[in-house]
Design an enzyme around this catalytic site. Sequence first.
Site, PDB file in Angstrom:
ATOM      1  N   TYR A 241     -41.845 -29.907  -6.098  1.00 48.75           N
ATOM      2  CA  TYR A 241     -43.306 -29.950  -6.208  1.00 48.75           C
ATOM      3  C   TYR A 241     -43.750 -31.038  -7.185  1.00 48.75           C
ATOM      4  O   TYR A 241     -44.578 -31.893  -6.858  1.00 48.75           O
ATOM      5  CB  TYR A 241     -43.808 -28.579  -6.652  1.00 48.75           C
ATOM      6  CG  TYR A 241     -45.278 -28.498  -6.975  1.00 48.75           C
ATOM      7  CD1 TYR A 241     -46.239 -28.615  -5.976  1.00 48.75           C
ATOM      8  CD2 TYR A 241     -45.717 -28.264  -8.278  1.00 48.75           C
ATOM      9  CE1 TYR A 241     -47.592 -28.515  -6.266  1.00 48.75           C
ATOM     10  CE2 TYR A 241     -47.066 -28.149  -8.575  1.00 48.75           C
ATOM     11  CZ  TYR A 241     -47.996 -28.280  -7.566  1.00 48.75           C
ATOM     12  OH  TYR A 241     -49.334 -28.179  -7.851  1.00 48.75           O
ATOM     13  N   TYR A 391     -33.842 -22.592  -9.399  1.00 49.06           N
ATOM     14  CA  TYR A 391     -35.056 -22.567 -10.207  1.00 49.06           C
ATOM     15  C   TYR A 391     -34.794 -23.161 -11.590  1.00 49.06           C
ATOM     16  O   TYR A 391     -33.725 -23.024 -12.165  1.00 49.06           O
ATOM     17  CB  TYR A 391     -35.592 -21.140 -10.360  1.00 49.06           C
ATOM     18  CG  TYR A 391     -36.945 -21.102 -11.018  1.00 49.06           C
ATOM     19  CD1 TYR A 391     -38.087 -21.412 -10.293  1.00 49.06           C
ATOM     20  CD2 TYR A 391     -37.080 -20.802 -12.370  1.00 49.06           C
ATOM     21  CE1 TYR A 391     -39.339 -21.411 -10.889  1.00 49.06           C
ATOM     22  CE2 TYR A 391     -38.330 -20.787 -12.977  1.00 49.06           C
ATOM     23  CZ  TYR A 391     -39.454 -21.097 -12.231  1.00 49.06           C
ATOM     24  OH  TYR A 391     -40.684 -21.102 -12.831  1.00 49.06           O
TER      25      TYR A 391
END
Length: 445
Positions: A241, A391
């Site tokens: 992102y 993550y």
Amino acid sequence: MTSSTARVDLDGNPVKPLTICMIGAGGFIGSHLCEKLLSETQHTVLAVDVYNDKIKHLLEPDSLPWAGRIQFHRINIKNDSRLEGLIKCSDLLLDFVFESENLSAVKLFYVQIVWICIFKFNESESAVKLFYVASLFYVASVQYFKALTVNLAAICTPADYNTRPLDTIYSNFIDALPVVKYCSENNKRLIHFSTCEVYGKTIGSFLPQDSPLRQDPAYYILKEDTSPCIFGSIEKQRWSYACAKQLIERLIYAEGAENGLEFTIVRPFNWIGPRMDFIPGIDGPSEGVPRVLACFSNNLLRREPLKLVDGGQSQRTFVYIKDAIEAVHLMIENPARANGHIFNVGNPNNEVTVRQLAEMMTKVYAKVSGEDSIETPTIDVSSKEFYGEGYDDSDKRIPDMTIINKQLGWDPKTSLWDLLESTLTYQHRTYAEAVRQSIAKPLAN
């Protein structure tokens, strides 16, 4: 009510009504920006989105004071050629109107197009397209022929960055390319929404835990013009992102440098308020994982412990949506001060760890709901358990506010407690009964 007094910008110049093509108008930020523009200005909004649930109250009924100044266009920007027409429509009318010197000529032009559609093309595809574009021309024309594009479209939920990295990259970079291209080619001003995540990790996060430099603001305060953008390794797909957002920022900046694109880039720092995200199983997918405030709201509504990822040690700042929208409003109406700038929009005074946020939300929700807190209000979970493999996260996101304060004179006003009280009051009124019913159904079965 819509303001009838003449508006002036920060330099005392009159603000002429704009036609604003707002991409992503149906989302959290877009809905609040639409409200602000319709209730306090004479600007017209061409609202582009796939959904309009959060702006339905602005579209109906026709008796609303801003009726005629907002149109909703259900468009997926991935594959709809109408987007370019929306972005450039006011420019196409510009020369015609100025040459005609009066608005009646525009009306006559519109009527002629409708006549051609009805009597020449009948119901052919060409007629539909011509009629559609003519309608857009007419809407743009009645607002003094100025125009602006605001791009809010994005996938911006951390849970998706790991599980849907391709969609995340395409949504935030590939799908934004035509918007930038259309604006640049048609001399259209662009306000593009990026993210504070483009900064990535702070310099201080790489220092030893016991280093006193970790407390030096020079090592963690994020500045638009000097802070580096530091991301994790490629296999940490959480950074898909941030990378996509940074690359589209670089493209916009390059279009400004090489082709004269007038642009402003907004870097939001955790904007909070009513209509943010969704509540899983109520107005979003049951398996969905919204951002932190909506996640915690969902836990509170269901009387479940709030899940603290990796102990909730990350530090964040939070700003009230109405304060943030005021900043965007200033950018819209002060192009001479906003063009060519990147703006942090956040509230460094509302800095807390995620654990502290959870504790504060528990107290606020008990107040607004009248319910006692549960015995175990929080539990710790690992990032792998909560988000899956790949993550990673930034340690702090604290904005420097020098540039936006200097250029636009903007400072946020709402305290963290007050913005949480406003938001959780909305969440409780909107969702509490629906959540109770969803919990009761499995028990009844």
